[in-house]
Design a protein around this motif. Structure first.
Motif, PDB file in Angstrom:
ATOM      1  N   SER A 240       0.850  -1.189   0.000  1.00  0.00           N
ATOM      2  CA  SER A 240       0.000   0.000   0.000  1.00  0.00           C
ATOM      3  C   SER A 240       0.884   1.236   0.000  1.00  0.00           C
ATOM      4  N   VAL A 241       0.549   2.177  -0.862  1.00  0.00           N
ATOM      5  CA  VAL A 241       1.299   3.420  -0.984  1.00  0.00           C
ATOM      6  C   VAL A 241       0.364   4.582  -0.692  1.00  0.00           C
ATOM      7  N   SER A 242       0.742   5.461   0.213  1.00  0.00           N
ATOM      8  CA  SER A 242      -0.040   6.655   0.524  1.00  0.00           C
ATOM      9  C   SER A 242       0.659   7.882  -0.058  1.00  0.00           C
ATOM     10  N   PHE A 243      -0.127   8.748  -0.671  1.00  0.00           N
ATOM     11  CA  PHE A 243       0.422   9.962  -1.267  1.00  0.00           C
ATOM     12  C   PHE A 243      -0.445  11.144  -0.864  1.00  0.00           C
ATOM     13  N   VAL A 244       0.176  12.164  -0.281  1.00  0.00           N
ATOM     14  CA  VAL A 244      -0.519  13.387   0.107  1.00  0.00           C
ATOM     15  C   VAL A 244       0.260  14.570  -0.455  1.00  0.00           C
ATOM     16  N   SER A 245      -0.437  15.485  -1.097  1.00  0.00           N
ATOM     17  CA  SER A 245       0.228  16.655  -1.674  1.00  0.00           C
ATOM     18  C   SER A 245      -0.566  17.918  -1.360  1.00  0.00           C
ATOM     19  N   GLU A 246       0.107  18.900  -0.813  1.00  0.00           N
ATOM     20  CA  GLU A 246      -0.527  20.200  -0.602  1.00  0.00           C
ATOM     21  C   GLU A 246      -0.601  20.971  -1.908  1.00  0.00           C
ATOM     22  N   ALA A 247       0.301  20.664  -2.825  1.00  0.00           N
ATOM     23  CA  ALA A 247       0.291  21.328  -4.131  1.00  0.00           C
ATOM     24  C   ALA A 247      -0.729  20.655  -5.034  1.00  0.00           C
ATOM     25  N   PRO A 248      -1.506  21.417  -5.802  1.00  0.00           N
ATOM     26  CA  PRO A 248      -2.463  20.813  -6.737  1.00  0.00           C
ATOM     27  C   PRO A 248      -1.746  19.951  -7.772  1.00  0.00           C
ATOM     28  N   LEU A 249      -2.488  19.024  -8.362  1.00  0.00           N
ATOM     29  CA  LEU A 249      -1.946  18.177  -9.416  1.00  0.00           C
ATOM     30  C   LEU A 249      -2.401  18.671 -10.779  1.00  0.00           C
ATOM     31  N   ASP A 250      -1.548  18.468 -11.769  1.00  0.00           N
ATOM     32  CA  ASP A 250      -1.874  18.852 -13.143  1.00  0.00           C
ATOM     33  C   ASP A 250      -2.680  17.732 -13.790  1.00  0.00           C
ATOM     34  N   PRO A 251      -3.839  18.017 -14.366  1.00  0.00           N
ATOM     35  CA  PRO A 251      -4.692  16.942 -14.909  1.00  0.00           C
ATOM     36  C   PRO A 251      -4.033  16.167 -16.044  1.00  0.00           C
ATOM     37  N   ARG A 252      -3.298  16.857 -16.915  1.00  0.00           N
ATOM     38  CA  ARG A 252      -2.658  16.148 -18.029  1.00  0.00           C
ATOM     39  C   ARG A 252      -1.593  15.183 -17.514  1.00  0.00           C
ATOM     40  N   ARG A 253      -0.786  15.634 -16.556  1.00  0.00           N
ATOM     41  CA  ARG A 253       0.265  14.788 -16.017  1.00  0.00           C
ATOM     42  C   ARG A 253      -0.325  13.607 -15.252  1.00  0.00           C
ATOM     43  N   LEU A 254      -1.397  13.843 -14.505  1.00  0.00           N
ATOM     44  CA  LEU A 254      -2.018  12.752 -13.765  1.00  0.00           C
ATOM     45  C   LEU A 254      -2.593  11.715 -14.713  1.00  0.00           C
ATOM     46  N   MET A 255      -3.203  12.144 -15.799  1.00  0.00           N
ATOM     47  CA  MET A 255      -3.762  11.184 -16.746  1.00  0.00           C
ATOM     48  C   MET A 255      -2.656  10.371 -17.413  1.00  0.00           C
ATOM     49  N   ARG A 256      -1.497  10.987 -17.669  1.00  0.00           N
ATOM     50  CA  ARG A 256      -0.372  10.215 -18.221  1.00  0.00           C
ATOM     51  C   ARG A 256       0.087   9.163 -17.220  1.00  0.00           C
ATOM     52  N   PHE A 257       0.091   9.533 -15.931  1.00  0.00           N
ATOM     53  CA  PHE A 257       0.457   8.562 -14.896  1.00  0.00           C
ATOM     54  C   PHE A 257      -0.555   7.412 -14.862  1.00  0.00           C
ATOM     55  N   LEU A 258      -1.845   7.726 -14.890  1.00  0.00           N
ATOM     56  CA  LEU A 258      -2.874   6.692 -14.837  1.00  0.00           C
ATOM     57  C   LEU A 258      -2.843   5.805 -16.071  1.00  0.00           C
ATOM     58  N   ALA A 329       5.787  14.168  -9.533  1.00  0.00           N
ATOM     59  CA  ALA A 329       6.031  14.819 -10.821  1.00  0.00           C
ATOM     60  C   ALA A 329       4.753  15.296 -11.483  1.00  0.00           C
ATOM     61  N   CYS A 330       3.590  14.925 -10.917  1.00  0.00           N
ATOM     62  CA  CYS A 330       2.302  15.377 -11.463  1.00  0.00           C
ATOM     63  C   CYS A 330       1.900  16.736 -10.915  1.00  0.00           C
ATOM     64  N   GLY A 331       2.743  17.352 -10.100  1.00  0.00           N
ATOM     65  CA  GLY A 331       2.434  18.663  -9.557  1.00  0.00           C
ATOM     66  C   GLY A 331       2.140  19.681 -10.642  1.00  0.00           C
ATOM     67  N   SER A 332       1.233  20.588 -10.352  1.00  0.00           N
ATOM     68  CA  SER A 332       0.767  21.557 -11.339  1.00  0.00           C
ATOM     69  C   SER A 332       1.607  22.830 -11.326  1.00  0.00           C
ATOM     70  N   ASP A 333       1.805  23.396 -12.526  1.00  0.00           N
ATOM     71  CA  ASP A 333       2.447  24.705 -12.664  1.00  0.00           C
ATOM     72  C   ASP A 333       1.409  25.813 -12.819  1.00  0.00           C
ATOM     73  N   ALA A 334       0.130  25.459 -12.683  1.00  0.00           N
ATOM     74  CA  ALA A 334      -0.925  26.457 -12.834  1.00  0.00           C
ATOM     75  C   ALA A 334      -0.722  27.551 -11.778  1.00  0.00           C
ATOM     76  N   PRO A 335      -1.149  28.783 -12.044  1.00  0.00           N
ATOM     77  CA  PRO A 335      -1.983  29.191 -13.184  1.00  0.00           C
ATOM     78  C   PRO A 335      -1.232  29.392 -14.487  1.00  0.00           C
ATOM     79  N   HIS A 336       0.102  29.230 -14.491  1.00  0.00           N
ATOM     80  CA  HIS A 336       0.863  29.502 -15.707  1.00  0.00           C
ATOM     81  C   HIS A 336       0.517  28.548 -16.836  1.00  0.00           C
ATOM     82  N   THR A 337       0.220  27.299 -16.492  1.00  0.00           N
ATOM     83  CA  THR A 337      -0.063  26.306 -17.534  1.00  0.00           C
ATOM     84  C   THR A 337      -1.539  25.938 -17.631  1.00  0.00           C
ATOM     85  N   ALA A 338      -2.385  26.565 -16.820  1.00  0.00           N
ATOM     86  CA  ALA A 338      -3.816  26.239 -16.864  1.00  0.00           C
ATOM     87  C   ALA A 338      -4.417  26.696 -18.191  1.00  0.00           C
TER      88      ALA A 338
END
Length: 381
Positions: A240-258, A329-338
């Motif tokens: 089991s792997v737990s992941f918690v991030s205070e930084a938002p995730l980028d949707p495109r990067r997350l979909m590539r991971f999935l 690595a799925c962290g978002s660069d938004a609002p710059h890349t949104a």
């Protein structure tokens, strides 16, 4: 771009395997080790049964609905299956998960097809679990060569009776070559930790039917006094792997991971914050095998509520540090890349009942892995 949250949905797990593989033994084990969750079972080809997970499996009461003659996959169609699932999915039943124990001669592809074709808003596909007999695996393949196709379709394979196989490692290795990225777990007497198949101990705040805390909490292995030294702890076969991030995730990067999640990663549950890509909603995520769905939920707006991404990943033989690194690595660069198209990949896996016309479903002779492209995980990058 906002969506209202859909109804809470109960996962429906298909439990398949040839005669004698140990499906009923595994189901009975789940019933007694479910941590207080209430299991609804559609058993063999006889009927829908509501079962209190803490009760004796044989004490079924009066709640049996006959399915008629023949195997489930032959006796009913998708609309008829919905009728039986309706009894288990109604809120008054308090069911947390439904397990369909298929006949030993059933065709799991057809059962998966029926579930993906279901129009019932209260259920969601919970994966195909294929049980095989390690001691008789070679003989089973000789008699039933179609088992190779069943294993290729499975999301989780339980290699049961591993203690009776003189060459257990060879059997496990062979089974792994026959699967398509499925998690492969050894077992004796059907003893698989229920938290690997579905999430136990329902709580007040839920993700669909399941909360993040429920996902993160593991069953106490000491509770099973019957587990012998050969097995070790019930949860030893998975990670089991737990992941918690205070930084938002980028949707495109997350979909590539999935889209590229590794072999053996069976389930993903939790919440995702996409930050500037969607400031109104957080997204509950439910993935099992290749199946994926997102559920938008408005942020409560409560004072001091932390906007976190919280995920739990469960699998067998997975590389936990590598998965955490990929998620970081799925962290978002938004609002710059949104941008207005950034969420399209995610929204493809958000089910909107108003947009789903039964007439648009694929033909019955299509492979179930392609049957419901909106919710099966094969997204384009």
């Amino acid at each position: 771009m906002t969506h209202s949250p859909g109804p809470q949905q109960i996962p429906v797990v298909v439990l398949a395997g040839f005669l004698g593989s140990g499906k009923t033994t595994l189901l009975n084990h789940l019933l007694h080790r479910s941590g207080g969750s209430r299991i609804g079972a559609l058993v063999n080809d006889f009927g829908a049964i509501e079962i209190d997970a803490m009760a004796v499996a044989g004490a079924l009461g009066d709640s049996t609905v006959s399915l008629g003659n023949g195997c489930l996959c032959c006796a009913v169609d998708a609309s008829e299956l919905d009728v039986y699932l309706e009894r288990l999915a109604r809120p008054a039943a308090g069911i947390d998960v439904v397990v369909i124990e298929a006949s030993g001669l059933a065709e799991p592809q057809e059962l998966v097809r029926m579930l993906l074709a279901s129009s019932h808003p209260g259920i969601v596909y919970g994966g195909l679990v294929e049980v095989v007999d390690a001691a008789e695996f070679d003989g089973t393949r000789a008699r039933h060569p179609e088992i190779d196709r069943h294993l290729a379709l499975a999301d989780l394979v339980v290699v049961n009776k591993i203690d009776r196989a003189p060459d257990a490692e060879r059997v496990l290795g062979l089974v792994r070559t026959l699967t398509d990225r499925a998690a492969v777990v050894p077992a004796t007497y059907g003893r698989v930790d229920p938290e690997f198949l579905f999430d136990c101990r329902p709580s007040e705040e839920r993700l669909g039917q399941l909360s993040f805390d429920d996902l993160h909490r593991h069953a106490d292995a000491e509770a099973d006094t019957h587990t012998d030294g050969h097995d070790g702890h019930l949860h030893a076969a998975y990670d089991s792997v737990s992941f918690v991030s205070e930084a938002p995730l980028d949707p495109r990067r997350l979909m590539r991971f999935l889209d590229s999640r590794p072999e053996g990663l069976y389930r993903i549950k939790g919440y995702v914050d996409f930050g500037a890509h969607d400031t109104v909603n957080r997204y509950a995520v439910h993935a099992v095998g290749r199946f994926l769905r997102f559920y938008p939920e408005p942020w409560s707006g409560a004072s001091g509520e932390a906007r976190l991404s919280q995920l739990v990943l469960i699998g067998s033989g997975i590389d936990a540090p590598a998965l955490v690194k990929e998620l970081e690595a799925c962290g978002s660069d938004a609002p710059h890349t949104a941008d207005e198209h950034g969420m399209w990949g995610v929204l493809r896996y958000v089910q909107d009942p108003a947009d789903r016309d039964p007439a648009d479903r694929e033909s019955a002779d299509q492979d179930p892995a392609d049957l419901d492209d909106e919710v099966l995980q094969e997204p384009e990058s």
